[in-house]
Design an enzyme around this catalytic site. Structure first.
Site, mmCIF file in Angstrom:
data_model
loop_
_atom_site.group_PDB
_atom_site.id
_atom_site.type_symbol
_atom_site.label_atom_id
_atom_site.label_comp_id
_atom_site.label_asym_id
_atom_site.label_seq_id
_atom_site.Cartn_x
_atom_site.Cartn_y
_atom_site.Cartn_z
ATOM 1 N N HIS A 1 -2.561 -5.334 -7.529
ATOM 2 C CA HIS A 1 -1.331 -6.447 -7.763
ATOM 3 C C HIS A 1 -0.282 -6.140 -6.759
ATOM 4 O O HIS A 1 1.132 -5.881 -7.316
ATOM 5 C CB HIS A 1 -0.745 -6.297 -9.344
ATOM 6 C CG HIS A 1 0.028 -7.513 -9.654
ATOM 7 N ND1 HIS A 1 0.125 -7.902 -10.805
ATOM 8 C CD2 HIS A 1 0.683 -8.440 -8.916
ATOM 9 C CE1 HIS A 1 0.794 -9.064 -11.021
ATOM 10 N NE2 HIS A 1 1.285 -9.218 -10.018
ATOM 11 N N ARG B 1 -2.647 -15.204 -11.706
ATOM 12 C CA ARG B 1 -2.575 -14.398 -12.811
ATOM 13 C C ARG B 1 -3.990 -14.105 -13.250
ATOM 14 O O ARG B 1 -4.871 -15.037 -12.957
ATOM 15 C CB ARG B 1 -1.780 -15.159 -13.851
ATOM 16 C CG ARG B 1 -0.496 -15.280 -13.667
ATOM 17 C CD ARG B 1 0.399 -13.997 -13.825
ATOM 18 N NE ARG B 1 1.783 -14.077 -13.633
ATOM 19 C CZ ARG B 1 2.251 -13.846 -12.350
ATOM 20 N NH1 ARG B 1 1.524 -13.470 -11.639
ATOM 21 N NH2 ARG B 1 3.673 -14.027 -12.312
ATOM 22 N N GLU C 1 -5.032 -6.592 -17.130
ATOM 23 C CA GLU C 1 -4.184 -5.471 -16.251
ATOM 24 C C GLU C 1 -3.666 -4.364 -16.781
ATOM 25 O O GLU C 1 -2.813 -4.720 -17.690
ATOM 26 C CB GLU C 1 -3.523 -6.578 -15.302
ATOM 27 C CG GLU C 1 -2.946 -5.848 -14.150
ATOM 28 C CD GLU C 1 -2.162 -6.657 -13.237
ATOM 29 O OE1 GLU C 1 -1.163 -6.332 -12.603
ATOM 30 O OE2 GLU C 1 -3.033 -7.789 -12.900
#
Length: 320
Positions: free
Chosen positions: A285, A238, A267
């Site tokens: 991602h 993360r 993000e």
């Protein structure tokens, strides 16, 4: 009446087929973008199941708006975007999609590790722009991998898979985590150490912890200063696990040597200066982004919904 399922963003058709085969009424976000919190709240009336994405803000307000919700199925292994205690208070089951994305995410970690260490992305940009003018002994040197020390931060399923893939590179394994990992120790001669020792001794550090209050900014200025100037940091966990502003300063100073990131603190936004650094590889991602894996995730999320709505135990309940 048919059970109604809200799917907040398009998913592979295999998952939708499972929902339709069970006779559910599927309501799909018509636009291929995240729904806002207000859009989700406005769509929950009479909905029995929510199939949600990692970026969806499923907080207490959303959960309390879902008066008929019985299950929230995360289309992800992580579920830090969901207020699980609030769901439990309402008797709503929360599920995720672990295991099916383990190998794909581990492959991405290795892709970033190799690319950052050997400066592949940097070399690609250089070559495309005409900067490659022929071989030279000291040109475009990177870091070797074979026989080096790999540090695994968070030795769960994905961390273990990354460690297992190191066999071909004959690497030594250090790991840090809450519990002992017998597979890493017995099969790979890995050693459990404190985080400070791992950072000091590892040539490559790969992050695989979930996001929590304890792991937010787990890697910050102090931790980055412990790393070798020749080391490579990889994050497929993360984004907020790393203090991104501190990482930008560290990479500018050349310690660590390079980084490979698939996730970001805010993000999809990048911290100022991150995109300008030549010694960082930035992926969008895409850890689970293989055709096979994303389809398996969709099917598992749908099967979890079907199980709960039909009175059966979910396959992969959060906390189960």
């Amino acid at each position: 009446m048919k059970n109604r399922v809200l799917v907040t963003r398009r998913i592979p058709p295999e998952g939708l087929a499972v929902l339709q085969d069970h006779g559910f009424a599927v309501e799909l976000n018509p636009e291929d973008r995240p729904m806002t919190k207000l859009e989700i709240i406005g769509s929950l009336n009479g909905v029995d199941a929510l199939l949600t994405q990692l970026v969806d803000p499923v907080n207490r307000e959303v959960i309390e708006a879902g008066k008929s919700l019985r299950v929230i199925a995360a289309y992800a292994a992580g579920y830090d975007n969901i207020d699980v205690p609030a769901a439990a208070e309402r008797g709503i089951v929360v599920t995720n999609t672990p295991r099916v994305l383990t190998e794909a995410t581990a492959e991405m970690a290795w892709s970033l590790l190799l690319s950052a260490a050997r400066r592949v992305a940097e070399g690609d940009r250089l070559t495309r722009s005409g900067g490659f003018r022929g071989w030279a002994p000291l040109f475009h040197l990177g870091q070797g991998i074979t026989g080096k020390v790999l540090g695994i931060v968070g030795a769960g399923r994905i961390g273990t898979a990354v460690a297992r893939m190191s066999r071909g590179f004959q690497m030594k394994i250090l790991y840090w985590g809450r519990t002992r990992n017998e597979e890493i120790e017995k099969e790979l001669a890995g050693r459990k150490v404190e985080l400070t020792e791992l950072l000091k001794e590892s040539d490559f550090v790969s992050l695989h912890v979930p996001l929590s209050a304890e792991t937010r900014h787990l890697i910050g200025k102090k931790e980055l200063e412990l790393m070798k100037p020749t080391s490579v940091l990889v994050n497929t966990a993360r984004g907020p696990v790393i203090d991104e502003a501190a990482l930008v300063l560290a990479l500018r100073a050349g310690r660590p040597f390079a980084a490979g990131l698939d996730v970001y603190e805010k993000e999809p936004l990048l911290s100022p200066g991150l995109a300008d650094l030549p010694n960082v590889v930035l992926a969008p991602h895409a850890g689970s982004a293989t055709v096979e894996t994303r389809a398996r995730m969709a099917v598992l999320a749908a099967e979890n919904i079907a199980a709960v709505l039909e009175g059966r135990p979910p396959l992969t309940p959060v906390g189960g």
